[in-house]
Write a protein that holds these residues in place. Sequence first.
Motif, mmCIF file in Angstrom:
data_model
loop_
_atom_site.group_PDB
_atom_site.id
_atom_site.type_symbol
_atom_site.label_atom_id
_atom_site.label_comp_id
_atom_site.label_asym_id
_atom_site.label_seq_id
_atom_site.Cartn_x
_atom_site.Cartn_y
_atom_site.Cartn_z
ATOM 1 N N CYS A 176 0.729 -1.436 -0.163
ATOM 2 C CA CYS A 176 0.302 -0.303 -0.428
ATOM 3 C C CYS A 176 0.984 1.293 0.214
ATOM 4 O O CYS A 176 1.512 1.133 0.680
ATOM 5 N N ALA A 177 0.989 1.826 -0.685
ATOM 6 C CA ALA A 177 1.221 3.422 -1.384
ATOM 7 C C ALA A 177 0.327 4.574 -0.613
ATOM 8 O O ALA A 177 -0.540 4.869 -0.552
ATOM 9 N N VAL A 178 1.537 5.185 -0.428
ATOM 10 C CA VAL A 178 0.712 6.170 0.729
ATOM 11 C C VAL A 178 1.278 7.511 0.603
ATOM 12 O O VAL A 178 2.048 7.656 -0.130
ATOM 13 N N SER A 179 0.170 8.907 -0.378
ATOM 14 C CA SER A 179 1.136 10.117 -1.227
ATOM 15 C C SER A 179 0.183 11.310 -0.289
ATOM 16 O O SER A 179 -1.497 10.963 -0.313
ATOM 17 N N GLY A 180 0.641 12.242 -0.339
ATOM 18 C CA GLY A 180 0.115 13.141 0.138
ATOM 19 C C GLY A 180 -0.455 12.954 1.574
ATOM 20 O O GLY A 180 -1.219 14.639 1.738
ATOM 21 N N GLY A 181 0.238 12.516 1.915
ATOM 22 C CA GLY A 181 0.665 13.280 3.665
ATOM 23 C C GLY A 181 1.501 12.852 4.075
ATOM 24 O O GLY A 181 3.004 12.448 3.534
ATOM 25 N N THR A 182 1.908 13.008 5.695
ATOM 26 C CA THR A 182 3.281 12.514 6.726
ATOM 27 C C THR A 182 3.173 11.254 6.628
ATOM 28 O O THR A 182 2.428 11.616 7.716
ATOM 29 N N PHE A 183 3.392 9.472 6.345
ATOM 30 C CA PHE A 183 3.407 8.828 6.406
ATOM 31 C C PHE A 183 3.925 8.412 7.529
ATOM 32 O O PHE A 183 3.519 7.601 8.244
ATOM 33 N N SER A 184 5.307 9.064 8.067
ATOM 34 C CA SER A 184 5.575 8.565 9.147
ATOM 35 C C SER A 184 4.481 8.683 10.413
ATOM 36 O O SER A 184 4.986 8.203 11.388
ATOM 37 N N ASN A 185 3.936 9.815 10.616
ATOM 38 C CA ASN A 185 2.796 10.202 11.284
ATOM 39 C C ASN A 185 1.782 8.716 10.984
ATOM 40 O O ASN A 185 1.518 9.030 12.159
ATOM 41 N N TYR A 186 1.431 8.134 10.652
ATOM 42 C CA TYR A 186 0.371 7.565 10.427
ATOM 43 C C TYR A 186 0.338 5.936 10.876
ATOM 44 O O TYR A 186 1.860 4.862 10.918
ATOM 45 N N VAL A 187 -0.555 5.871 11.878
ATOM 46 C CA VAL A 187 -0.556 3.695 12.259
ATOM 47 C C VAL A 187 -1.266 3.381 10.781
ATOM 48 O O VAL A 187 -2.188 3.987 10.647
ATOM 49 N N MET A 188 -0.973 2.293 10.937
ATOM 50 C CA MET A 188 -1.149 1.364 9.774
ATOM 51 C C MET A 188 -2.129 0.014 9.872
ATOM 52 O O MET A 188 -1.509 -0.155 10.813
ATOM 53 N N GLY A 189 -2.408 0.170 8.629
ATOM 54 C CA GLY A 189 -3.355 -0.864 9.339
ATOM 55 C C GLY A 189 -3.825 -1.807 7.450
ATOM 56 O O GLY A 189 -3.978 -1.004 6.915
ATOM 57 N N TRP A 190 -4.789 -3.155 8.040
ATOM 58 C CA TRP A 190 -4.914 -3.965 7.007
ATOM 59 C C TRP A 190 -5.891 -4.748 7.557
ATOM 60 O O TRP A 190 -6.247 -4.935 8.435
ATOM 61 N N PHE A 191 -7.010 -4.276 6.333
ATOM 62 C CA PHE A 191 -8.760 -4.628 7.346
ATOM 63 C C PHE A 191 -8.293 -5.833 5.630
ATOM 64 O O PHE A 191 -8.025 -5.972 4.965
ATOM 65 N N ARG A 192 -10.015 -6.416 6.070
ATOM 66 C CA ARG A 192 -10.148 -7.311 4.840
ATOM 67 C C ARG A 192 -11.521 -7.274 5.387
ATOM 68 O O ARG A 192 -12.158 -7.628 6.342
ATOM 69 N N ARG A 193 -12.680 -7.547 3.982
ATOM 70 C CA ARG A 193 -13.958 -7.655 3.767
ATOM 71 C C ARG A 193 -14.240 -8.835 3.235
ATOM 72 O O ARG A 193 -13.404 -9.244 1.565
ATOM 73 N N ALA A 194 -14.573 -10.345 3.716
ATOM 74 C CA ALA A 194 -14.956 -11.674 2.941
ATOM 75 C C ALA A 194 -16.107 -12.132 2.701
ATOM 76 O O ALA A 194 -17.098 -10.898 2.612
ATOM 77 N N PRO A 195 -16.339 -12.686 1.136
ATOM 78 C CA PRO A 195 -18.465 -12.689 0.608
ATOM 79 C C PRO A 195 -18.772 -13.064 1.525
ATOM 80 O O PRO A 195 -18.776 -13.649 2.411
ATOM 81 N N GLY A 196 -19.908 -11.799 1.847
ATOM 82 C CA GLY A 196 -21.201 -12.255 2.605
ATOM 83 C C GLY A 196 -20.233 -11.905 4.449
ATOM 84 O O GLY A 196 -21.524 -12.004 4.882
#
Length: 124
Positions: A21-41
Motif C-alpha cells: 500500500c503506497a501512501v501519498s499526499g500526507g506525512t506517512f511516518s506520522n500514521y499508524v497503518m492497518g490492514w483490514f479485509r472483507r470476505a464475501p458475505g
Amino acid sequence: VQLQASGGGLVQAGDSLRVSCAVSGGTFSNYVMGWFRRAPGKEREFVAGINWKGDRTYYADSVKGRFTISRDNAKNTVFLQMNSLRPEDTAVYYCAADRRTFAVSTSQRDYDYWGQGTLVTVSS
C-alpha cells in the motif's frame, strides 16, 4: 491523502503473497497503518496494524503466525506478507491510515484514510 493497494491475486492454499500500500499526499511516518479485509458475505474486519515507527505490531488471531505487517517510511509504503494462505483468507484487502493516535487500533472508526482494496483469492 491517497492510499493505493496492490499485489492481490489468485493463489493456491499454502502459497504466499505480499500486498503493498503506497501512501501519498500526507506525512506517512506520522500514521499508524492497518490492514483490514472483507470476505464475501461478511463484514470488514481488522487483520493487522503497525505503529508509526514500525516496532509495534498487532494481529487478528486468525492470521497470527502467518501474516506479517511491515512498513518502509522512506518509501511511504506498508506491506502485508501473507504465508500459508487458506481459502478462508479470500477477501478484498484494504489498507488504512490513522493520523490521530499513536497506538494501533483494531477499530475501523479510528482510521481516517482508506485505500481502494486489492482482491486476494485463495483456491483449495
